[in-house]
Structures are given as C-alpha cells and as structure tokens.
Write a protein that holds these residues in place. Structure first.
Motif, short mmCIF file in Angstrom:
data_model
loop_
_atom_site.label_atom_id
_atom_site.label_comp_id
_atom_site.label_asym_id
_atom_site.label_seq_id
_atom_site.Cartn_x
_atom_site.Cartn_y
_atom_site.Cartn_z
N MET A 88 0.68 -1.37 0.35
CA MET A 88 -0.20 -0.26 0.41
C MET A 88 0.84 1.13 0.32
N TRP A 89 1.82 1.01 0.92
CA TRP A 89 2.63 1.89 0.45
C TRP A 89 3.61 2.34 -0.70
N HIS A 90 3.93 1.48 -1.31
CA HIS A 90 4.70 1.59 -2.63
C HIS A 90 3.60 2.51 -3.75
N LEU A 91 2.00 1.57 -3.50
CA LEU A 91 0.74 2.16 -4.47
C LEU A 91 0.89 3.96 -3.69
N TYR A 92 0.62 4.62 -2.37
CA TYR A 92 0.62 5.53 -2.49
C TYR A 92 1.83 5.97 -2.84
N LYS A 93 3.31 6.19 -2.59
CA LYS A 93 3.68 6.74 -3.61
C LYS A 93 3.47 6.93 -5.25
N LYS A 94 3.36 6.16 -5.80
CA LYS A 94 2.73 5.73 -7.03
C LYS A 94 1.87 6.80 -7.70
N LEU A 95 0.72 7.37 -6.52
CA LEU A 95 -0.39 7.76 -6.58
C LEU A 95 0.03 9.49 -6.69
N LYS A 96 1.09 9.57 -5.81
CA LYS A 96 1.63 11.03 -5.33
C LYS A 96 2.56 10.90 -6.76
N THR A 97 2.84 10.15 -7.70
CA THR A 97 3.89 10.73 -9.00
C THR A 97 2.80 11.30 -9.37
N TYR A 98 2.27 10.43 -10.17
CA TYR A 98 1.09 10.68 -11.28
C TYR A 98 -0.49 12.14 -10.62
N ASN A 99 0.24 12.80 -9.32
CA ASN A 99 -0.79 13.56 -8.76
C ASN A 99 -2.61 13.00 -8.75
N ASN A 100 -2.62 12.05 -7.86
CA ASN A 100 -4.06 11.51 -7.59
C ASN A 100 -4.03 10.76 -6.22
N ARG A 105 -7.82 6.47 -0.59
CA ARG A 105 -7.18 6.72 0.58
C ARG A 105 -7.24 5.45 0.85
N PHE A 106 -6.53 4.75 1.72
CA PHE A 106 -6.18 3.50 2.47
C PHE A 106 -6.72 3.63 3.56
N VAL A 107 -6.76 2.29 4.27
CA VAL A 107 -6.95 2.14 5.78
C VAL A 107 -6.19 0.87 5.89
N ASN A 108 -5.64 1.32 7.27
CA ASN A 108 -4.69 0.25 7.58
C ASN A 108 -5.52 -1.37 7.76
N PRO A 109 -4.73 -2.00 7.58
CA PRO A 109 -5.20 -3.40 7.90
C PRO A 109 -5.18 -3.99 9.35
N HIS A 110 -4.37 -3.49 9.94
CA HIS A 110 -3.61 -3.68 11.73
C HIS A 110 -5.29 -3.10 12.36
N ILE A 111 -5.65 -1.66 12.02
CA ILE A 111 -6.86 -1.17 13.02
C ILE A 111 -7.69 -2.23 13.55
N ILE A 112 -8.64 -2.71 12.38
CA ILE A 112 -9.52 -3.06 12.36
C ILE A 112 -9.56 -4.72 12.14
N PRO A 113 -8.73 -4.97 13.27
CA PRO A 113 -8.17 -6.66 13.06
C PRO A 113 -9.34 -7.95 13.06
N TYR A 114 -9.75 -8.54 12.39
CA TYR A 114 -10.64 -10.07 12.66
C TYR A 114 -10.52 -10.41 13.59
N VAL A 230 -5.15 -9.31 -3.43
CA VAL A 230 -6.18 -8.19 -2.98
C VAL A 230 -4.79 -7.25 -2.90
N MET A 231 -3.67 -7.39 -2.77
CA MET A 231 -2.48 -6.12 -3.57
C MET A 231 -2.58 -5.77 -5.52
N ARG A 267 5.16 -9.15 -6.54
CA ARG A 267 5.90 -9.02 -5.50
C ARG A 267 7.19 -8.73 -6.20
N TYR A 268 7.51 -8.03 -7.63
CA TYR A 268 8.58 -7.37 -7.68
C TYR A 268 8.57 -6.32 -6.88
N GLU A 269 7.23 -5.24 -7.44
CA GLU A 269 7.39 -3.82 -6.51
C GLU A 269 7.76 -4.03 -4.88
N TRP A 270 6.91 -5.02 -4.68
CA TRP A 270 7.49 -5.09 -3.34
C TRP A 270 8.71 -4.71 -2.77
N ALA A 271 9.47 -5.80 -3.49
CA ALA A 271 10.83 -5.85 -2.41
C ALA A 271 11.76 -4.67 -2.84
#
Length: 280
Positions: A88-100, A105-114, A230-231, A267-271
C-alpha cells in the motif's frame, strides 16, 4: 550497507523456519536478492524500518519488516498484514507521482483486526466488538473527501478480501478471490454500521440501505494467494482510475484469474520498495 536495521524488543515473535535461499527462475530477481539478504541479516531481534510520510495513514507511520514477513512472501504462502501495508505504501507513492492521492484513501488493516465470532450466549459482547470496529472504520471514512474511494484490505479469518467504499454515495464494492458472494456477515455489519456512523458524523441523511456490489474479479488458484490477489486488485484500481471514473469499478475486473506474471509484478514492486530502505 544496511542503514535501517533496528532492535525491537517489544514485538512477540513467532518461530520462523529459515529456508536455504535456493535460486528459482520463477521468483523475481529483486525478491530473491531481498530474501537472501534477510536470511543472513535478520533474526528474531532485528527488523527493517520503513518510515512513511504523513498523508499515507494520517500521521507519520513506521513499518517494521520482519523475517516472518519476507519468507512467506517469497514462497507464495499466506502473508501478513505487514506485507499488504508495505505494498500500500508503494501504491501511495505511485499515486503521488501521478498527482492522484486525492482519489484514493488507504485504511491500515492493522487497526481493524479480525475478531473470531463469539457464541450466541455472548451476543452482547459480539456486537460490542463489531460496533467498536465500525467506529474505527467510520473515523477513517470521515477523513475521506467526496469522490474519493477508500480501500480497506481486511482479513476475515485466514483469508484476505478487499472492500472498496465510496462513503458519500454509500456504495461498497467487495472483491473476494475465493467467492463471488458476501460470505462474512459480521464484516458486512461492520461496514454498514460504519457508513451509518459516517452519515451521523456528517449530519447527513443516508439511504435506507447501503448498496453492496460484489465484483466478480480474478479468483486465486489455490488456498494461499488471497493476500497477493488483494494487492493486485489495489494495483489495478490505481492503474485504471480513469476507466473507473468513466465506466465503473467492475469494468476493470474481467479476467477469471491473474497470470503468474501479473502476480510477480506485485512481488517485484514489493521487494523494490523494501530495498529502497536497505541500501544507501
């Protein structure tokens, strides 16, 4: 030289089976190099720190990458919430690059646990837990701007799904790589209640019922790849924002399954995202 490996004594660690880093032609090279490095450099007391700027998850956020995140990701095994946050952090930076950034808006999955379902004898406690989760999600929805899609990766119990919410239109899109129907009624309750709370916070009169649309997206080939799907769902949404605005979110998900090459792009982008925090 690694510059961001730190000690984290508070984290409770699970036992991770180290594997010999055998080269595989089916693994992206950047991921293999990361895997080899982490097998040598990380242990139960070390991690890689990734500092994310304000705007990603509201305040400045730190991702701590552990060996238990790297190994299953490398082997296409079930992955952790941390793995999804990194992407998600990678995608956020991509959004910034294209001014989008204003469109997603991303929601952190840690804050709404199962939370596992409780017995009928403890029904009050069950709805107290569900309402607490709805309140957290409603707070995140309240920070969204009009026409901004809110992406919520969520684990419903050993399985990741993606929920995409347009809070102002009270529309929810569900992407589940195992099923093309709503299977978790507790999660549906949480999302419905969060939108009611959102309307209350905005002093907005809402619709009688939230609109749910189950998107028939690509389905995973095994019992392990839900997190990767999901990614990839999130990647496709961000890559096709213009199409979504013109047509609909459903229009971009027409394949029955992702190819291995499409999953390996993730997987490539994540790494690559993690490697930016390892080397000068």
């Amino acid at each position: 030289m690694c510059t961001f490996v730190i000690f984290n004594p508070q984290r409770k660690r699970s036992v991770v089976q180290r594997n010999n880093p055998i080269i595989s032609s089916s693994v992206p090279r950047s991921l293999h190099l990361l895997y080899c490095y982490c097998n040598r450099a990380l242990n139960d007391e070390t991690n890689i720190s990734m500092i994310c700027e304000e705007g990603f998850f509201d305040d400045q956020y730190e991702i701590l990458v552990h060996l238990e995140d790297i190994i299953p990701f490398y082997h296409l095994d079930p992955i952790t919430a941390n793995c999804i946050v990194i992407y998600m952090w990678h995608l956020y930076k991509k959004l910034k690059t294209y001014n989008n950034v204003h469109k997603i808006r991303f929601v952190n999955p840690h804050i709404i646990p199962y939370v596992a379902c409780v017995t009928r004898l403890d029904k009050n406690s069950k709805f107290e837990q569900l309402n607490e989760r709805a309140s957290v999600l409603a707070d995140k929805l309240s920070q969204a701007s009009r026409n901004q899609l809110v992406l919520v990766p969520h684990n419903v119990g050993y399985h990741w799904i993606l929920t995409v919410i347009d809070p102002y239109k009270e529309t929810v899109y569900l992407l589940d790589s195992l099923s093309h129907r709503i299977r978790d009624e507790d999660w549906k309750y949480v999302v419905d209640m969060s939108i009611r709370l959102f309307n209350s916070n905005k002093a907005k009169k809402g619709k009688k019922h939230v609109t749910w649309e189950v998107v028939k997206g690509p389905r995973q080939p095994d019992a392990k790849q839900c997190g990767f799907y999901v990614m990839r769902y999130m990647r496709d949404i961000i890559e096709e924002l213009a199409t979504i605005e013109r047509d609909s979110l459903r229009s971009i998900f027409i394949k029955p399954q992702y190819s291995r090459e499409e999953i390996d792009e993730v997987r490539y982008e994540w790494a690559e995202c993690i490697q930016d925090y390892i080397y000068d």
